[in-house]
Design a protein around this motif. Structure first.
Motif, short mmCIF file in Angstrom:
data_model
loop_
_atom_site.label_atom_id
_atom_site.label_comp_id
_atom_site.label_asym_id
_atom_site.label_seq_id
_atom_site.Cartn_x
_atom_site.Cartn_y
_atom_site.Cartn_z
N GLN A 1 0.87 -0.86 0.23
CA GLN A 1 -0.49 -0.18 -0.07
C GLN A 1 0.77 0.89 0.01
O GLN A 1 0.46 2.06 -0.74
N LEU B 1 -12.49 4.09 -5.81
CA LEU B 1 -12.44 5.41 -6.63
C LEU B 1 -11.03 5.63 -6.71
O LEU B 1 -10.86 6.65 -7.32
N ARG C 1 -2.88 6.79 3.53
CA ARG C 1 -4.14 7.02 3.83
C ARG C 1 -5.46 7.34 3.09
O ARG C 1 -6.17 7.08 2.13
N GLY C 2 -4.84 8.12 1.96
CA GLY C 2 -5.48 7.99 0.66
C GLY C 2 -5.87 6.73 -0.46
O GLY C 2 -7.37 6.76 -0.63
N TRP C 3 -4.91 6.26 -0.33
CA TRP C 3 -4.75 4.93 -1.34
C TRP C 3 -5.14 4.07 -0.25
O TRP C 3 -6.35 3.13 -0.74
N GLN C 4 -5.32 4.04 0.92
CA GLN C 4 -6.28 3.31 1.38
C GLN C 4 -7.67 3.40 1.59
O GLN C 4 -8.77 2.82 1.08
N ARG C 5 -7.86 4.45 1.26
CA ARG C 5 -9.43 4.83 1.16
C ARG C 5 -9.88 4.66 -0.77
O ARG C 5 -10.57 3.96 -0.62
N LYS C 6 -8.87 4.78 -1.38
CA LYS C 6 -9.19 4.39 -2.55
C LYS C 6 -9.60 3.03 -3.05
O LYS C 6 -10.65 1.74 -3.22
N GLU C 7 -8.65 1.92 -1.68
CA GLU C 7 -8.90 0.46 -1.75
C GLU C 7 -9.49 -0.53 -1.50
O GLU C 7 -10.73 -1.16 -1.46
N ALA C 8 -10.03 0.75 0.08
CA ALA C 8 -11.37 0.04 0.22
C ALA C 8 -12.23 0.23 -0.10
O ALA C 8 -14.10 0.38 0.75
N ALA C 9 -12.99 1.63 -1.04
CA ALA C 9 -14.42 2.27 -1.49
C ALA C 9 -14.64 1.18 -2.20
O ALA C 9 -13.82 0.08 -2.94
#
Length: 75
Positions: free
Chosen positions: A27, A51, A39-47
């Motif tokens: 990540q 995203l 954190r931005g990547w984690q959001r993209k991966e979790a959405a």
């Protein structure tokens, strides 16, 4: 000459994660590669749906060797 159209279906979080893993990226490295925070990547991966923009998704497909029309080759 015919134009090949690439149409990404709905991007889901498990696809993003599996493509990242197939590309051999953590990540942290994915965040660096895409020039965003961890954190931005984690959001993209979790959405769900993911995203990622179309360009980000296509780059991830290329890095993972899973793009339907193109492959990366070394120089």
């Amino acid at each position: 000459m015919t134009s090949k159209s690439f149409k990404a279906d709905l991007i889901i979080a498990s696809d993003v994660r599996s493509l990242r893993v197939a590309a051999g990226l953590t990540q942290e490295r994915a965040a660096e590669r895409f020039d965003i925070s961890l954190r931005g990547w984690q959001r993209k991966e979790a959405a769900t749906p993911g995203l990622l923009s179309k360009g980000e998704y296509e780059l991830l497909l290329l890095l993972a060797g899973k793009h339907p029309h193109f492959i990366l080759t070394p120089r």
